[in-house]
Design a protein around this motif. Sequence first.
Motif, PDB file in Angstrom:
ATOM      1  N   GLU A 298       0.818  -1.185   0.000  1.00 44.74           N
ATOM      2  CA  GLU A 298       0.000   0.000   0.000  1.00 44.74           C
ATOM      3  C   GLU A 298       0.864   1.252   0.000  1.00 44.74           C
ATOM      4  N   SER A 299       0.394   2.304  -0.686  1.00 45.94           N
ATOM      5  CA  SER A 299       1.062   3.588  -0.696  1.00 45.94           C
ATOM      6  C   SER A 299       0.344   4.502   0.291  1.00 45.94           C
ATOM      7  N   LEU A 300       1.081   5.062   1.234  1.00 46.88           N
ATOM      8  CA  LEU A 300       0.459   5.851   2.279  1.00 46.88           C
ATOM      9  C   LEU A 300      -0.005   7.206   1.777  1.00 46.88           C
ATOM     10  N   ASN A 301       0.666   7.763   0.807  1.00 47.21           N
ATOM     11  CA  ASN A 301       0.314   9.098   0.344  1.00 47.21           C
ATOM     12  C   ASN A 301       0.492   9.202  -1.165  1.00 47.21           C
ATOM     13  N   ALA A 302       0.034   8.196  -1.889  1.00 43.39           N
ATOM     14  CA  ALA A 302       0.136   8.229  -3.346  1.00 43.39           C
ATOM     15  C   ALA A 302      -0.742   9.346  -3.879  1.00 43.39           C
ATOM     16  N   PRO A 303      -0.253  10.162  -4.810  1.00 45.33           N
ATOM     17  CA  PRO A 303      -1.027  11.303  -5.297  1.00 45.33           C
ATOM     18  C   PRO A 303      -2.136  10.877  -6.245  1.00 45.33           C
ATOM     19  N   LEU A 325       6.681  18.667   1.498  1.00 42.38           N
ATOM     20  CA  LEU A 325       7.636  19.772   1.526  1.00 42.38           C
ATOM     21  C   LEU A 325       8.222  20.052   0.151  1.00 42.38           C
ATOM     22  N   GLY A 326       8.034  19.160  -0.784  1.00 43.75           N
ATOM     23  CA  GLY A 326       8.555  19.345  -2.128  1.00 43.75           C
ATOM     24  C   GLY A 326       8.015  18.270  -3.044  1.00 43.75           C
ATOM     25  N   ILE A 327       7.831  18.618  -4.339  1.00 40.26           N
ATOM     26  CA  ILE A 327       7.281  17.686  -5.321  1.00 40.26           C
ATOM     27  C   ILE A 327       8.170  17.721  -6.554  1.00 40.26           C
ATOM     28  N   SER A 328       8.467  16.552  -7.110  1.00 35.99           N
ATOM     29  CA  SER A 328       9.224  16.472  -8.358  1.00 35.99           C
ATOM     30  C   SER A 328       8.596  15.417  -9.247  1.00 35.99           C
ATOM     31  N   TRP A 329       8.892  15.507 -10.558  1.00 36.02           N
ATOM     32  CA  TRP A 329       8.233  14.612 -11.505  1.00 36.02           C
ATOM     33  C   TRP A 329       9.085  14.440 -12.759  1.00 36.02           C
ATOM     34  N   ARG A 330       8.718  13.440 -13.534  1.00 39.02           N
ATOM     35  CA  ARG A 330       9.282  13.227 -14.866  1.00 39.02           C
ATOM     36  C   ARG A 330       8.377  12.271 -15.615  1.00 39.02           C
ATOM     37  N   MET A 331       8.476  12.287 -16.933  1.00 36.27           N
ATOM     38  CA  MET A 331       7.840  11.247 -17.728  1.00 36.27           C
ATOM     39  C   MET A 331       8.708  10.002 -17.615  1.00 36.27           C
ATOM     40  N   ASP A 344       3.141  31.101  -3.443  1.00 39.90           N
ATOM     41  CA  ASP A 344       3.243  32.070  -2.342  1.00 39.90           C
ATOM     42  C   ASP A 344       2.123  31.879  -1.333  1.00 39.90           C
ATOM     43  N   THR A 345       2.068  30.684  -0.795  1.00 32.25           N
ATOM     44  CA  THR A 345       1.075  30.335   0.224  1.00 32.25           C
ATOM     45  C   THR A 345       1.727  29.448   1.265  1.00 32.25           C
ATOM     46  N   LEU A 346       1.436  29.722   2.542  1.00 28.87           N
ATOM     47  CA  LEU A 346       1.961  28.868   3.612  1.00 28.87           C
ATOM     48  C   LEU A 346       0.996  27.721   3.861  1.00 28.87           C
ATOM     49  N   ASP A 347       1.551  26.532   3.991  1.00 26.46           N
ATOM     50  CA  ASP A 347       0.755  25.375   4.381  1.00 26.46           C
ATOM     51  C   ASP A 347       0.568  25.451   5.891  1.00 26.46           C
ATOM     52  N   PRO A 348      -0.665  25.593   6.384  1.00 29.81           N
ATOM     53  CA  PRO A 348      -0.875  25.737   7.833  1.00 29.81           C
ATOM     54  C   PRO A 348      -0.425  24.510   8.627  1.00 29.81           C
ATOM     55  N   ARG A 349      -0.262  23.385   7.951  1.00 28.64           N
ATOM     56  CA  ARG A 349       0.153  22.167   8.667  1.00 28.64           C
ATOM     57  C   ARG A 349       1.659  22.127   8.875  1.00 28.64           C
ATOM     58  N   THR A 350       2.418  22.723   7.957  1.00 23.62           N
ATOM     59  CA  THR A 350       3.880  22.672   8.071  1.00 23.62           C
ATOM     60  C   THR A 350       4.482  24.038   8.388  1.00 23.62           C
ATOM     61  N   ARG A 351       3.684  25.128   8.205  1.00 20.94           N
ATOM     62  CA  ARG A 351       4.162  26.499   8.378  1.00 20.94           C
ATOM     63  C   ARG A 351       5.298  26.810   7.414  1.00 20.94           C
ATOM     64  N   LYS A 352       5.299  26.147   6.277  1.00 15.57           N
ATOM     65  CA  LYS A 352       6.298  26.398   5.239  1.00 15.57           C
ATOM     66  C   LYS A 352       5.573  26.651   3.920  1.00 15.57           C
ATOM     67  N   TYR A 374       7.697  12.858  -3.755  1.00 13.73           N
ATOM     68  CA  TYR A 374       7.529  14.006  -2.873  1.00 13.73           C
ATOM     69  C   TYR A 374       8.390  13.832  -1.628  1.00 13.73           C
ATOM     70  N   VAL A 375       8.655  14.956  -0.961  1.00 11.88           N
ATOM     71  CA  VAL A 375       9.355  14.957   0.324  1.00 11.88           C
ATOM     72  C   VAL A 375       8.301  15.080   1.408  1.00 11.88           C
ATOM     73  N   ASP A 376       8.277  14.112   2.327  1.00 12.48           N
ATOM     74  CA  ASP A 376       7.244  14.139   3.356  1.00 12.48           C
ATOM     75  C   ASP A 376       7.627  15.100   4.490  1.00 12.48           C
ATOM     76  N   GLN A 377       6.769  15.188   5.497  1.00  8.19           N
ATOM     77  CA  GLN A 377       6.945  16.166   6.571  1.00  8.19           C
ATOM     78  C   GLN A 377       8.208  15.894   7.383  1.00  8.19           C
ATOM     79  N   SER A 378       8.701  14.658   7.336  1.00  8.20           N
ATOM     80  CA  SER A 378       9.923  14.302   8.072  1.00  8.20           C
ATOM     81  C   SER A 378      11.173  14.548   7.249  1.00  8.20           C
TER      82      SER A 378
END
Length: 504
Positions: A298-303, A325-331, A344-352, A374-378
């Motif tokens: 199972e994927s815990l946070n698959a988009p 905290l960050g997203i990257s992609w490729r074909m 230009d928006t802060l995520d209220p859950r991470t304050r970043k 993606y980079v998770d909260q940890s």
Amino acid sequence: MTRRLFRILAALGLAASLGGFAAPACAEKRVALVVGNNDYKNVPKLLKAVNDARTMGDTLKQLGFSVMVAENQSRQQFSETLLAFDKAIEPGDTAFFFYAGHGFEIAGQNYLLPTDVPAATEGQEELVRDASILADRIVERLQNKKARTSILVFDACRNNPFERKGTRAVAGGGGLAPMTQLPEGVFSVFSAGPRQTALDRLSNDDANPNSVFTRTFAKELLKPGENLVQVAQRTRRAVSEMADTVKHRQVPVYFDQMVDDVFLSGLAKDAVARSDDPPPQKLAALPPVSVPQMPKEESLNAPIASFSRHNGGWSVTFSFADPTLGISWRMAGAGDFRETGFIDTLDPRTRKRMPNPSIELPPDAQAGTIEVRYVDQSGDMQGPFPIRFDPEAALIRDQRKILDMTSTSWLSFREFNGLLVYYTHLVSYRCAIREVRIGIDTAVPNQVLKMPPCDMRDPSAVSAGMPLYMKLAPSTKSVSVELTYRDGSVSEIKSFRSANRSNN
């Protein structure tokens, strides 16, 4: 490791239960009721409905169903047969209901006509309702019995059986109305679309004992490795092509509320056992049912991705259940991963700053797989996760959604040297539409409005020379519209009034 072992054992236990050997009493099974009505007493008799039911009964037996075949059912017999069908179904079963005979639609509800239905005339709709079987009630009964999968097939799209020369017919329609509001786990198929009639034969020389729909559908059901949607699509294509040879319009439609793919005859063609999974159990004398595949990790946070087509190309938006905290992609297989950047928006859950959840693809992007990580909260990198990109399917889905949300804009009126009705909005999203039908001063769309062909390179373009409006008589009061989408489903009928330029 323990969790994975548990899932494997659970899947193998389910596979074993399908065999019917030393299985508990509550094991999932396949049960079917097929009904064929020919010998009507007060409305025109039919020739092939009983044969259709027998053919479907034989087909379903080959697919491992316990089959009840009922022929020429009166109202009381039909009710008793449905009670027996109820008793045969247990929670978790796959239930299949097939009906061939006269069907009738009254005020958007479908009724299956027993052989003793009375000959009704104008104003006697209640007689038909009381003497017939409500199709929606069959769905409710299967839901009440907690069937896991319910499949309903209606070869009942024939002419109005109550029409009589010299009398006015009961208000309703031959055939059946679309069943679009189905509960989860239900799949329905109709032998013809709304206001279409189903062919019993292609010509006087056609000696096949079955209707054009049933002879085709039964064959498709037996082909291994096809899920229900594929069976319905192949049947629709074949029946439509056969009907075209005799200049008749018959396009079967289906309505799908299944959560998972359902295979009645064998596994999916592309199902390949993973090398690190144990081989599937071999059980003797099993009917050709689909054996569950081993669950993947199972994927815990698959988009989840949504696709939108615009003049400059494609916008793809990813949605994540948890903070990133960050997203990257490729074909897939095409170079390094690329960062999506930040907004230009802060995520209220991470304050970043919130990572940009969207990417752009060129208008000529080919079908392929987008890999997202993606980079998770940890601060740990997760993925990559594969997301399938199919430009044609994504375009149709996106335009269909827009059409559903903007139905009040399908038509607009203008007075200019008479009365003009514009359908520019429909032309702009024509790639999602198979057919447009309109009715002028009638609530029943009875003529086809021709659309320009879809151009996948520039799907929303409205070019010079495209017809965008019709000229109507100044006395026109209203125009009704019905869309048949590319997947065969049909919209609600929308009515537009010329007097106040508003949609009902």
